[in-house]
Design a protein around this motif. Structure first.
Motif, PDB file in Angstrom:
ATOM      1  N   MET A  85     -16.929 -50.786 -31.942  1.00  0.00           N
ATOM      2  CA  MET A  85     -17.194 -50.506 -33.324  1.00  0.00           C
ATOM      3  C   MET A  85     -18.495 -49.966 -34.128  1.00  0.00           C
ATOM      4  O   MET A  85     -18.131 -49.315 -34.767  1.00  0.00           O
ATOM      5  CB  MET A  85     -15.791 -50.981 -34.306  1.00  0.00           C
ATOM      6  CG  MET A  85     -14.221 -51.259 -34.187  1.00  0.00           C
ATOM      7  SD  MET A  85     -13.736 -52.278 -34.948  1.00  0.00           S
ATOM      8  CE  MET A  85     -13.247 -51.674 -35.825  1.00  0.00           C
ATOM      9  N   SER A  86     -19.692 -50.881 -33.128  1.00  0.00           N
ATOM     10  CA  SER A  86     -21.062 -50.588 -34.176  1.00  0.00           C
ATOM     11  C   SER A  86     -21.208 -49.211 -33.135  1.00  0.00           C
ATOM     12  O   SER A  86     -22.583 -48.969 -33.468  1.00  0.00           O
ATOM     13  CB  SER A  86     -21.402 -51.336 -33.603  1.00  0.00           C
ATOM     14  OG  SER A  86     -21.881 -52.396 -32.644  1.00  0.00           O
ATOM     15  N   ASP A  87     -20.725 -49.422 -31.594  1.00  0.00           N
ATOM     16  CA  ASP A  87     -21.700 -48.068 -30.988  1.00  0.00           C
ATOM     17  C   ASP A  87     -20.802 -46.355 -32.069  1.00  0.00           C
ATOM     18  O   ASP A  87     -20.131 -46.067 -32.816  1.00  0.00           O
ATOM     19  CB  ASP A  87     -21.193 -48.145 -29.996  1.00  0.00           C
ATOM     20  CG  ASP A  87     -21.120 -45.933 -29.247  1.00  0.00           C
ATOM     21  OD1 ASP A  87     -22.227 -45.689 -29.063  1.00  0.00           O
ATOM     22  OD2 ASP A  87     -20.622 -46.189 -27.929  1.00  0.00           O
ATOM     23  N   PRO A  88     -22.194 -46.186 -32.749  1.00  0.00           N
ATOM     24  CA  PRO A  88     -22.085 -44.426 -33.476  1.00  0.00           C
ATOM     25  C   PRO A  88     -21.200 -43.529 -32.461  1.00  0.00           C
ATOM     26  O   PRO A  88     -20.569 -42.698 -33.211  1.00  0.00           O
ATOM     27  CB  PRO A  88     -23.162 -44.394 -33.724  1.00  0.00           C
ATOM     28  CG  PRO A  88     -24.232 -44.707 -33.260  1.00  0.00           C
ATOM     29  CD  PRO A  88     -23.565 -46.322 -32.567  1.00  0.00           C
ATOM     30  N   MET A  89     -21.431 -43.641 -31.402  1.00  0.00           N
ATOM     31  CA  MET A  89     -20.687 -42.638 -30.430  1.00  0.00           C
ATOM     32  C   MET A  89     -19.153 -42.352 -30.270  1.00  0.00           C
ATOM     33  O   MET A  89     -18.790 -42.256 -30.367  1.00  0.00           O
ATOM     34  CB  MET A  89     -21.841 -42.642 -28.755  1.00  0.00           C
ATOM     35  CG  MET A  89     -21.405 -41.312 -27.982  1.00  0.00           C
ATOM     36  SD  MET A  89     -21.879 -39.979 -28.728  1.00  0.00           S
ATOM     37  CE  MET A  89     -23.336 -39.521 -28.567  1.00  0.00           C
ATOM     38  N   PHE A  90     -19.245 -44.191 -30.368  1.00  0.00           N
ATOM     39  CA  PHE A  90     -17.523 -44.324 -30.450  1.00  0.00           C
ATOM     40  C   PHE A  90     -17.126 -43.658 -31.828  1.00  0.00           C
ATOM     41  O   PHE A  90     -15.497 -42.771 -31.605  1.00  0.00           O
ATOM     42  CB  PHE A  90     -16.977 -46.131 -30.522  1.00  0.00           C
ATOM     43  CG  PHE A  90     -15.876 -46.058 -30.464  1.00  0.00           C
ATOM     44  CD1 PHE A  90     -14.893 -45.527 -29.451  1.00  0.00           C
ATOM     45  CD2 PHE A  90     -14.200 -46.301 -31.680  1.00  0.00           C
ATOM     46  CE1 PHE A  90     -13.265 -45.944 -29.567  1.00  0.00           C
ATOM     47  CE2 PHE A  90     -13.611 -46.545 -32.373  1.00  0.00           C
ATOM     48  CZ  PHE A  90     -12.849 -46.105 -30.804  1.00  0.00           C
ATOM     49  N   TRP A  91     -17.697 -43.374 -32.621  1.00  0.00           N
ATOM     50  CA  TRP A  91     -16.987 -43.024 -34.082  1.00  0.00           C
ATOM     51  C   TRP A  91     -16.903 -41.338 -33.965  1.00  0.00           C
ATOM     52  O   TRP A  91     -16.154 -40.701 -34.408  1.00  0.00           O
ATOM     53  CB  TRP A  91     -17.329 -43.623 -35.322  1.00  0.00           C
ATOM     54  CG  TRP A  91     -16.801 -44.802 -35.215  1.00  0.00           C
ATOM     55  CD1 TRP A  91     -17.905 -46.190 -35.298  1.00  0.00           C
ATOM     56  CD2 TRP A  91     -15.729 -45.245 -35.733  1.00  0.00           C
ATOM     57  NE1 TRP A  91     -17.119 -47.084 -35.141  1.00  0.00           N
ATOM     58  CE2 TRP A  91     -15.775 -47.233 -35.488  1.00  0.00           C
ATOM     59  CE3 TRP A  91     -14.619 -44.487 -35.499  1.00  0.00           C
ATOM     60  CZ2 TRP A  91     -14.361 -47.915 -35.714  1.00  0.00           C
ATOM     61  CZ3 TRP A  91     -13.165 -45.823 -35.697  1.00  0.00           C
ATOM     62  CH2 TRP A  91     -13.381 -47.487 -35.923  1.00  0.00           C
ATOM     63  N   THR A  92     -18.317 -41.342 -33.263  1.00  0.00           N
ATOM     64  CA  THR A  92     -18.550 -39.190 -32.864  1.00  0.00           C
ATOM     65  C   THR A  92     -17.246 -38.958 -32.266  1.00  0.00           C
ATOM     66  O   THR A  92     -17.219 -38.071 -32.764  1.00  0.00           O
ATOM     67  CB  THR A  92     -19.962 -39.274 -33.071  1.00  0.00           C
ATOM     68  OG1 THR A  92     -21.088 -39.964 -33.185  1.00  0.00           O
ATOM     69  CG2 THR A  92     -19.943 -37.606 -32.674  1.00  0.00           C
ATOM     70  N   ASN A  93     -17.099 -39.724 -31.375  1.00  0.00           N
ATOM     71  CA  ASN A  93     -16.038 -39.101 -30.337  1.00  0.00           C
ATOM     72  C   ASN A  93     -14.397 -39.478 -30.871  1.00  0.00           C
ATOM     73  O   ASN A  93     -14.009 -37.795 -31.372  1.00  0.00           O
ATOM     74  CB  ASN A  93     -16.139 -39.734 -28.742  1.00  0.00           C
ATOM     75  CG  ASN A  93     -17.382 -39.415 -28.608  1.00  0.00           C
ATOM     76  OD1 ASN A  93     -17.695 -38.723 -28.950  1.00  0.00           O
ATOM     77  ND2 ASN A  93     -17.577 -40.347 -27.355  1.00  0.00           N
ATOM     78  N   PHE A 244     -17.804 -34.908 -27.063  1.00  0.00           N
ATOM     79  CA  PHE A 244     -16.743 -35.364 -26.587  1.00  0.00           C
ATOM     80  C   PHE A 244     -15.265 -35.878 -27.668  1.00  0.00           C
ATOM     81  O   PHE A 244     -15.764 -36.776 -28.186  1.00  0.00           O
ATOM     82  CB  PHE A 244     -17.209 -36.950 -25.554  1.00  0.00           C
ATOM     83  CG  PHE A 244     -17.768 -36.323 -24.288  1.00  0.00           C
ATOM     84  CD1 PHE A 244     -17.485 -34.972 -23.626  1.00  0.00           C
ATOM     85  CD2 PHE A 244     -18.379 -37.061 -23.947  1.00  0.00           C
ATOM     86  CE1 PHE A 244     -18.851 -34.342 -22.470  1.00  0.00           C
ATOM     87  CE2 PHE A 244     -19.436 -37.275 -22.125  1.00  0.00           C
ATOM     88  CZ  PHE A 244     -18.858 -35.562 -22.003  1.00  0.00           C
ATOM     89  N   PRO A 245     -14.477 -35.963 -26.919  1.00  0.00           N
ATOM     90  CA  PRO A 245     -12.843 -36.706 -27.658  1.00  0.00           C
ATOM     91  C   PRO A 245     -13.093 -38.521 -27.041  1.00  0.00           C
ATOM     92  O   PRO A 245     -14.216 -38.254 -25.862  1.00  0.00           O
ATOM     93  CB  PRO A 245     -11.898 -35.595 -26.918  1.00  0.00           C
ATOM     94  CG  PRO A 245     -12.404 -35.045 -26.202  1.00  0.00           C
ATOM     95  CD  PRO A 245     -13.483 -35.026 -25.983  1.00  0.00           C
ATOM     96  N   VAL A 246     -12.607 -38.816 -27.921  1.00  0.00           N
ATOM     97  CA  VAL A 246     -12.726 -40.300 -27.693  1.00  0.00           C
ATOM     98  C   VAL A 246     -11.862 -40.081 -25.569  1.00  0.00           C
ATOM     99  O   VAL A 246     -12.369 -41.105 -24.911  1.00  0.00           O
ATOM    100  CB  VAL A 246     -12.004 -40.911 -29.033  1.00  0.00           C
ATOM    101  CG1 VAL A 246      -9.985 -41.050 -28.865  1.00  0.00           C
ATOM    102  CG2 VAL A 246     -12.305 -42.790 -28.229  1.00  0.00           C
ATOM    103  N   THR A 247     -10.653 -39.803 -26.015  1.00  0.00           N
ATOM    104  CA  THR A 247     -10.165 -39.952 -23.978  1.00  0.00           C
ATOM    105  C   THR A 247     -11.705 -39.703 -22.630  1.00  0.00           C
ATOM    106  O   THR A 247     -11.391 -41.081 -22.737  1.00  0.00           O
ATOM    107  CB  THR A 247      -9.156 -39.256 -23.681  1.00  0.00           C
ATOM    108  OG1 THR A 247      -9.957 -37.767 -24.739  1.00  0.00           O
ATOM    109  CG2 THR A 247      -7.402 -39.715 -24.620  1.00  0.00           C
ATOM    110  N   VAL A 248     -12.408 -38.671 -22.966  1.00  0.00           N
ATOM    111  CA  VAL A 248     -13.548 -38.548 -22.026  1.00  0.00           C
ATOM    112  C   VAL A 248     -14.740 -39.872 -22.520  1.00  0.00           C
ATOM    113  O   VAL A 248     -15.140 -40.135 -21.414  1.00  0.00           O
ATOM    114  CB  VAL A 248     -14.682 -37.665 -22.736  1.00  0.00           C
ATOM    115  CG1 VAL A 248     -15.936 -37.411 -22.210  1.00  0.00           C
ATOM    116  CG2 VAL A 248     -13.176 -36.106 -23.057  1.00  0.00           C
TER     117      VAL A 248
END
Lengths: 312, 326
Positions: A85-93, A244-248
């Motif tokens: 959850m601290s990965d900003p890319m995860f939240w972006t996606n 990217f969406p989170v699935t990708v």
């Protein structure tokens, strides 16, 4: 007719035995026990992968690597959750997934509702033709490459949100379901409305849509879930990670983990196991909205499918 | 899609239109209809533009299977080359390898994933406890809502060397098996994951069909002395036959397209010998290696087989049991 099969299914089993002249034989009694046990087993087998996922998400890497995590988390910790959850890319996606889902659902709903309504009106001429050109696309299509050329080269939608939300809009199945729902509207209702001075738009907006809330909700959910879960068009047309969406995002994680598994010949290396832990957490966070809503929305899906099956 | 066998589909509607007597009169009524209901026809504009542009234009784009295509050039290609690209794949042994993989995987999926929902629906139908039935339904529908990426992630974890499957077989003294690296395991794994994801949801239409069977039939059968097995065999199964046929036809139609996304995510070069199917092969040669015309030729071949399959299944079903899609 919309019936909720979960509640409306009459107990045929009960009806068939009540006051029956044929009593349950021993064979049938044995069958019932076996039947209940088997169905119980079906539930266990269906749920196990989810339980395992949750257990792994909260376990420490060491226990997963040793193959000791099945039903219950071992070495309980939430550090992986914090890490993911601290990965900003995860939240972006994750945000991208929400945007794509909302926009894609709106576009698909506009197309489906207007088309289905027009097709459901008896006064529409060449109705068979307009239904036919939609149904034909269910069984024959352009295939992967002509679609790719159209979207990526001709339209230039590489790395564009439009490539994700437009080409896949309009499911013919949903269209037919909606059409058969609208067909059940009494013609008199519209006639009365038009005598009162409402145009087709007025009838549609003020009478038909408000009376179709249930089917509109069902169709919206159908589209939203499939948009939420989709990954391939994003995988095909997007190169920029921040789109990217989170699935990708999840696919990249899994591909990286299995890639390292190939290189190391499948031996339980640390790289793979860290992957397994992070993967579990990411998967869990991805399906969380669906799992949370599922108990409430499940009956809508069921009634949606039923609606398509029982022609009004 | 309607599963009632006597559906008044597009064909029936077209027949009604065909009854308009003369050309002139037809034109006249068209003009009148447009004048009277033009607002209704505006509803068609967006969907029709969408269909033409995103469904029929790519369909026409299939023409590049017969034409040389230049990236950046016309989407319909540059010059005719006839069946050049078709001959190319027909003489390619790798194509036939993926072709047979597709047929085998499709046949296995059909043979297992088509009958299981029927069995499950019949089992659910025999339950007396409503609550238990509801619980089983709720649980077994759940996997249907999972993204294919999640399903594949779960498959990788369960089949990993330290995953649950290896732990279970380890309890019987079997050494861990690296399932995802052995071609001989791919089909089992693929079909199992399909069963897990689709069978529960697949029962819905059958359960719906079961509710439409007249209870009087069961009553009459009981009076005639038929036991539960006979009632199931002679009343229940014939009662859901139209649903079965329609779903069978639809399944046959998607036979060649076997879960492209799932196979693409599951496969790796080590297991191509069983896990590579037409759609994934065409993705690799067509998109990744940018052989657009060659890939399109393969895709067209696959799509035409699919179309022929669904049309003939529909034809035979209508002839044999009177149930059909249209």
């Amino acid at each position: 007719m919309v019936t909720d099969p979960l509640t409306a299914t009459p107990d045929i089993a009960a009806v068939r035995t009540e006051g029956g002249t044929v009593r349950d034989g021993t064979g049938y009694r044995i069958f019932r026990v076996v039947n209940v046990s088997l169905l119980g087993l079906v539930c266990v087998v269906t749920l196990y992968p989810f339980v395992n996922l949750v257990a792994k998400a909260f376990s420490s890497e060491g226990y997963i690597a040793a193959g000791q995590v099945n039903l219950i988390p071992r070495g309980f910790n939430t550090t992986t959750f914090t890490a993911v959850m601290s990965d900003p890319m995860f939240w972006t996606n994750y945000k991208n997934t929400i945007i794509y889902t909302v926009l894609g659902t709106i576009i698909a709903m506009v197309l489906t509702t207007t088309y289905a309504y027009a097709l459901s009106r008896p006064q529409l001429k060449a109705r068979g033709f307009f239904v036919g050109i939609a149904v034909f696309t269910m069984f024959f299509g352009g295939g992967l490459i002509p679609n790719y050329i159209l979207v990526a080269s001709y339209l230039g939608w590489r790395n564009s949100i439009w490539a994700i939300v437009i080409p896949g809009a309009l499911s013919v199945f949903n269209l037919l379901v909606m059409k058969s729902f609208f067909e059940n509207f009494p013609v008199e209702l519209e006639e009365a409305a038009s005598i009162d001075g409402l145009s087709t738009y007025g009838v549609f907006g003020r009478i038909v849509l408000p009376l179709s809330k249930a089917v509109l909700a069902t169709m919206t959910l159908f589209y939203a879930v499939s948009m939420w879960n989709s990954w391939f068009s994003a995988f095909l047309y997007l190169d920029k990670k921040e789109l990217f969406p989170v699935t990708v995002y999840l696919r990249s994680l899994i591909a990286a983990a299995t890639g390292s598994q190939e290189v190391t010949g499948g031996a339980g290396t640390d790289a793979v196991q860290i992957g397994a832990n992070i993967q579990s957490v990411t998967m869990l966070l991805t399906v969380l909205p669906i799992i949370c809503f599922y108990p409430f929305i499940q009956r809508y899906f069921v009634s949606g499918v039923m609606l398509g099956s029982v022609k009004g | 899609m309607s599963v009632t066998p006597t559906t008044a589909g597009p064909k029936a509607d077209a027949d009604v239109d065909a009854e308009r007597p003369r050309h002139i009169e037809r034109k006249h009524t068209w003009a009148r209809a447009l004048k009277r209901d033009w607002r209704l026809y505006t509803f068609l504009i967006l969907p029709i533009v969408f269909l033409l542009f995103f469904r029929y234009l790519p369909m026409a784009g299939n023409v590049i299977a017969f034409r040389r295509f230049k990236p950046g050039g016309s989407i319909f290609g540059e010059e005719w080359v006839g069946f050049y690209y078709f001959e190319m794949f027909i003489h390619n042994p790798q194509f036939w390898s993926v072709f047979w993989n597709t047929v085998i995987l499709g046949a296995l999926t059909l043979a297992i994933c088509f009958p299981l929902p029927i069995v499950l629906a019949l089992m659910l139908n025999e339950l007396r406890s409503r609550r238990f039935k509801k619980i089983v339904q709720t649980i077994s529908y759940l996997p249907h809502f999972m993204s294919v990426v999640i399903v594949v992630g779960i498959v990788f974890q369960l089949t990993a060397v330290n995953g649950t499957v290896n732990q279970v077989i380890g309890a019987f003294g079997v050494d861990p098996i690296p399932f995802m690296q052995l071609p001989e395991w791919f089909r089992t794994i693929y079909v199992s994951s399909e069963v897990w994801q689709t069978v529960g949801w697949g029962t819905i239409l059958y359960l719906a069909a079961l509710t439409t069977i007249d209870d009087q039939l069961y009553e009459a059968a009981r009076i005639d002395g038929a036991n539960r097995w006979k009632q199931t065999w002679h009343i229940t199964l014939p009662g859901i036959r139209p649903t079965m046929m329609v779903l069978l036809i639809l399944n046959i139609g998607s036979f060649m397209a076997v879960g492209f996304e799932k196979v693409l995510l599951l496969q790796n070069p080590l297991i191509y010998s069983t896990a590579d199917v037409i759609s994934t092969y065409l993705y690799r040669v067509g998109i990744q290696s940018a052989q657009f015309s060659y890939g399109t030729a393969i895709g067209l071949f696959e799509a035409i087989i699919g179309l022929v399959l669904v049309l003939s299944a529909n034809f035979f079903s209508r002839r044999a049991v009177g149930a059909s899609l249209w």
